[in-house]
Design an enzyme around this catalytic site. Structure first.
Site, PDB file in Angstrom:
ATOM      1  N   ASN A 136      -7.272  -1.803   7.437  1.00 44.29           N
ATOM      2  CA  ASN A 136      -7.028  -0.894   8.564  1.00 44.29           C
ATOM      3  C   ASN A 136      -7.328   0.563   8.220  1.00 44.29           C
ATOM      4  O   ASN A 136      -7.064   1.458   9.013  1.00 44.29           O
ATOM      5  CB  ASN A 136      -5.583  -1.043   9.066  1.00 44.29           C
ATOM      6  CG  ASN A 136      -4.553  -0.662   8.018  1.00 44.29           C
ATOM      7  OD1 ASN A 136      -4.869  -0.571   6.830  1.00 44.29           O
ATOM      8  ND2 ASN A 136      -3.340  -0.450   8.442  1.00 44.29           N
ATOM      9  N   ASP A 181       0.859  -1.190   0.000  1.00 41.52           N
ATOM     10  CA  ASP A 181       0.000   0.000   0.000  1.00 41.52           C
ATOM     11  C   ASP A 181       0.895   1.240   0.000  1.00 41.52           C
ATOM     12  O   ASP A 181       1.124   1.876   1.023  1.00 41.52           O
ATOM     13  CB  ASP A 181      -0.953   0.000   1.191  1.00 41.52           C
ATOM     14  CG  ASP A 181      -2.065   1.030   1.000  1.00 41.52           C
ATOM     15  OD1 ASP A 181      -2.056   1.739  -0.042  1.00 41.52           O
ATOM     16  OD2 ASP A 181      -2.932   1.129   1.876  1.00 41.52           O
ATOM     17  N   HIS A 237       4.275   4.565  13.226  1.00 44.40           N
ATOM     18  CA  HIS A 237       3.117   5.037  12.452  1.00 44.40           C
ATOM     19  C   HIS A 237       1.788   4.672  13.083  1.00 44.40           C
ATOM     20  O   HIS A 237       0.755   5.175  12.692  1.00 44.40           O
ATOM     21  CB  HIS A 237       3.179   4.508  11.029  1.00 44.40           C
ATOM     22  CG  HIS A 237       2.682   3.096  10.874  1.00 44.40           C
ATOM     23  ND1 HIS A 237       3.127   2.057  11.643  1.00 44.40           N
ATOM     24  CD2 HIS A 237       1.762   2.567  10.033  1.00 44.40           C
ATOM     25  CE1 HIS A 237       2.510   0.944  11.274  1.00 44.40           C
ATOM     26  NE2 HIS A 237       1.680   1.225  10.318  1.00 44.40           N
ATOM     27  N   GLY A 238       1.792   3.759  14.022  1.00 41.29           N
ATOM     28  CA  GLY A 238       0.493   3.351  14.582  1.00 41.29           C
ATOM     29  C   GLY A 238       0.700   2.442  15.760  1.00 41.29           C
ATOM     30  O   GLY A 238       1.790   2.371  16.329  1.00 41.29           O
ATOM     31  N   ALA A 239      -0.336   1.726  16.115  1.00 42.48           N
ATOM     32  CA  ALA A 239      -0.228   0.844  17.264  1.00 42.48           C
ATOM     33  C   ALA A 239       0.559  -0.409  16.888  1.00 42.48           C
ATOM     34  O   ALA A 239       1.310  -0.947  17.686  1.00 42.48           O
ATOM     35  CB  ALA A 239      -1.611   0.471  17.764  1.00 42.48           C
ATOM     36  N   PHE A 265      -9.412   3.976   7.653  1.00 45.31           N
ATOM     37  CA  PHE A 265     -10.582   4.494   8.370  1.00 45.31           C
ATOM     38  C   PHE A 265     -10.726   5.990   8.186  1.00 45.31           C
ATOM     39  O   PHE A 265      -9.796   6.684   7.760  1.00 45.31           O
ATOM     40  CB  PHE A 265     -10.495   4.172   9.873  1.00 45.31           C
ATOM     41  CG  PHE A 265      -9.324   4.812  10.581  1.00 45.31           C
ATOM     42  CD1 PHE A 265      -9.314   6.177  10.866  1.00 45.31           C
ATOM     43  CD2 PHE A 265      -8.236   4.060  10.974  1.00 45.31           C
ATOM     44  CE1 PHE A 265      -8.242   6.782  11.525  1.00 45.31           C
ATOM     45  CE2 PHE A 265      -7.152   4.647  11.627  1.00 45.31           C
ATOM     46  CZ  PHE A 265      -7.166   6.006  11.898  1.00 45.31           C
TER      47      PHE A 265
END
Lengths: 68, 395
Positions: free
Chosen positions: B129, B22, B318-320, B131
Site C-alpha cells: 500500500n 511495518d 489513518h486511511g481508508a 505510494f
C-alpha cells in the site's frame, strides 16, 4: 458481535465490557461505517481489551478492518 | 487494523503485534507553489523521472549503501542524521512528529539480521500500500489552519509519501514477536490471540522491544526524508527551478504504526501511558493529522483536537481501510484495467508490477469520504484540506 454495540451518539458506539474484557471498546463511525465493520474486527477489539493494564477505552477508528 | 490501545505505564504491557510489522509506516506531505495546470503537461516526464529517483518494489534496494556505523547513527539520530548528510533541512524536523527522531533508540537491541536487511534499503519506497502521489488541492475547509501549513489555494500541488521501515522494521517486529511469545509464558500473561504476544512494559523484554522499535521508527523517519530530498531534486530537474523557489517544504510527517510513551488524563488524573497506534494517526490539538485515501482516491489533512485527547488518547484514523483482502483483490481485479480506469480519471499511475495495482484497487478499500466524515463529525480530527491524486507511483 455487532449486536452488542450500544450507540451513544451519531458517531460513537460502545462495545460494553463483558467476560474477560477489562475495559469497554469505543468504535468511531457513522452508520454506514459501523454497518461495514466485520464481526471479526470487533472480536479483535474485544481481545485487545483483555490485555493486562489496558486503559479505557480500546478504540476502533472509522478505517478499522480485520487483521492486527 | 485502525485501532488504539493504551496501557498503564506501571503495570501494563507492550506488544510488538499491536504495533505491527511495518513499524512507523507513515506519511510525509510536501507542499509546492505550483498549480496543477502547470505540471499537467509535464506529468509523464515527472512520474518517469520520479520512478528513476525513488527505488520501488518488494525488496528494492536503494542508492545509499550504509556501513554499520552509519546505520547505527540512523537508528539513534533519525532525521538529524539525514540533515547532517544533506538529506532535508532543519525546518523539515520542525514539521515532523517527534522532530523525526524518537529518543532512546538502542541499536544493541536490534538483531544482526534486521541490520543486514536495513543497510541496503534506506531511501526505498517498497511495495504494497506504499505510494508516492502528486496531488492537487480540491477543497480547503479551514483556511486559517491551511495557511499556517503553507496551503493557500485550490489546484495547488502537494506531494504525499506513504511508506515505512521496510525489511528492517519487519525483521525487528518478527524478532520481538517471537521474544514476546516466550515472555507471555514466562510472566504468565493470559492472551486471547497469539498475535497479541506482549510483555510487561517494565520487564527486560518490554523495554528491549521499545528501544528496538524506536530504531525502526527513526529509520523510517529518515527513509521518508531521504526520499523527500530526491523528490525535490527531481522537481528541480524537471521544472528548472530550485526546490526553495518551488517552496517544497514539509507540511508535516507522522507515524501510523507506533508505540509512544505519552501523558494522558485517565479518570481525571494525569498519568503516563504507552499508546499503541496500529493504523492510527496521532491527533493532538492543533497538530496536523494526515490521512491517506486508497490509490486513486482523495486524501485529507485534518487537525487534532482536545476532544481526541479525551476520547481516543489523541488519535484518529489513518486511511481508508481495506474492505477486501489483498489476495481477494488480486483475484477480483486486473492491474491493467485499474491503470486504464485511473487514466480515464486523469491520473497517471506507474508501478513495478500490474499485480500491485490490482491489490490496491480503489474498490478493495472502504469509501474514504465516509471514513473521514466519521472522524470529522465525531470531533476527533476535523478536515482541513482535501487533495486528489494526479500522478501515482506504486512499488
Amino acid at each position: 458481535m455487532k449486536k452488542k454495540l450500544k450507540q451513544i451518539n451519531d458517531y460513537e458506539w460502545i462495545l460494553p465490557k463483558e467476560g474477560k474484557m477489562n475495559v469497554d471498546g469505543l468504535l468511531i463511525g457513522n452508520k454506514a461505517i459501523i454497518d461495514g465493520f466485520e464481526d471479526d474486527m470487533i472480536a479483535q477489539l474485544a481481545n485487545v481489551a483483555q490485555l493486562p493494564g489496558v486503559l479505557e477505552p480500546v478504540v476502533a477508528l472509522s478505517d478499522a478492518h480485520f487483521g492486527y | 487494523m485502525g485501532s488504539v490501545a493504551a496501557f498503564d505505564a506501571k503495570d501494563g504491557v507492550i506488544s510488538a503485534g499491536l504495533c505491527g510489522f511495518d513499524i512507523n509506516c507513515g506519511i510525509n506531505s510536501i507542499r509546492t507553489n505550483l498549480k496543477a495546470e502547470e505540471i499537467n503537461a509535464k506529468m509523464n516526464e515527472l512520474v518517469t523521472e520520479l520512478f528513476k529517483a525513488i527505488p520501488c518494489g518488494v525488496g528494492s534496494k536503494g542508492k545509499l549503501r550504509l556501513d554499520d556505523k552509519q546505520l547505527d547513527e540512523v537508528m539513534i539520530k533519525g532525521c538529524k542524521w539525514a540533515v547532517e548528510n544533506g538529506y532535508g533541512v532543519k525546518e523539515d524536523l520542525d514539521s515532523m512528529e517527534e522532530g523525526g527522531c524518537m529518543e532512546g533508540a538502542d541499536p544493541s537491541k536490534v538483531s544482526d539480521l534486521a541490520k543486514k536487511r536495513g543497510k541496503p534499503q534506506l531511501g526505498t519506497l517498497g511495495a504494497g500500500n506504499h505510494f508516492l502521489e502528486i496531488q492537487k488541492v480540491t477543497d480547503i475547509y479551514d483556511k486559517q489552519f491551511a495557511t499556517k501549513l503553507g496551503i493557500k489555494e485550490k489546484d495547488q500541488v502537494l506531494i504525499m509519501l506513504h511508506c515505512g521501515s521496510r525489511g528492517f522494521g519487519h525483521q525487528i517486529a518478527s524478532d520481538y514477536l517471537r521474544i514476546q511469545e516466550q515472555a507471555v509464558k514466562k510472566y504468565n500473561i493470559d492472551i486471547p490471540d497469539r498475535q497479541l504476544a506482549c510483555s510487561p512494559i517494565n520487564s527486560k523484554e518490554g523495554q528491549d522491544y521499545f528501544a528496538a522499535m524506536k530504531c525502526a521508527v527513526n529509520y523510517s523517519f529518515t527513509n521518508r526524508l531521504v526520499m523527500t530530498q530526491w523528490i525535490r531534486e527531481t522537481f528541480e530537474r524537471v521544472f528548472k527551478k530550485t526546490w526553495q523557489e518551488m517552496d517544497m517544504h514539509t507540511v508535516y510527517g507522522l507515524c501510523h504504526n507506533v508505540v509512544k510513551l505519552e501523558e494522558h488524563t485517565v479518570n481525571g488524573k494525569k498519568q503516563e501511558v504507552y499508546v499503541h497506534r496500529k493504523g492510527a494517526t496521532r491527533a493532538f490539538p492543533g497538530i496536523p493529522a494526515l490521512i491517506a485515501g486508497s490509490m486513486g482516491t482523495a486524501s485529507f489533512i485534518c487537525k487534532g483536537t482536545e476532544y481526541a485527547m479525551k476520547r481516543t488518547f489523541g488519535s484518529s484514523c489513518h486511511g481508508a481501510g481495506r474492505s477486501m483482502s489483498r489476495n481477494e483483490a488480486i483475484r477480483t481485479f486486473s492491474g491493467e484495467d485499474i491503470r486504464k480506469q485511473l487514466g480515464k480519471q486523469g491520473i497517471i499511475a506507474k508501478s513495478t508490477s500490474a499485480e500491485v495495482l490490482a491489490e490496491e484497487a480503489p474498490k478493495a478499500y472502504k469509501d474514504v469520504s465516509e471514513v473521514i466524515e466519521s472522524v470529522d463529525k465525531a470531533g476527533i480530527s476535523p478536515k482541513v484540506v482535501r487533495v486528489e491524486p494526479i500522478g501515482v507511483l506504486k512499488g
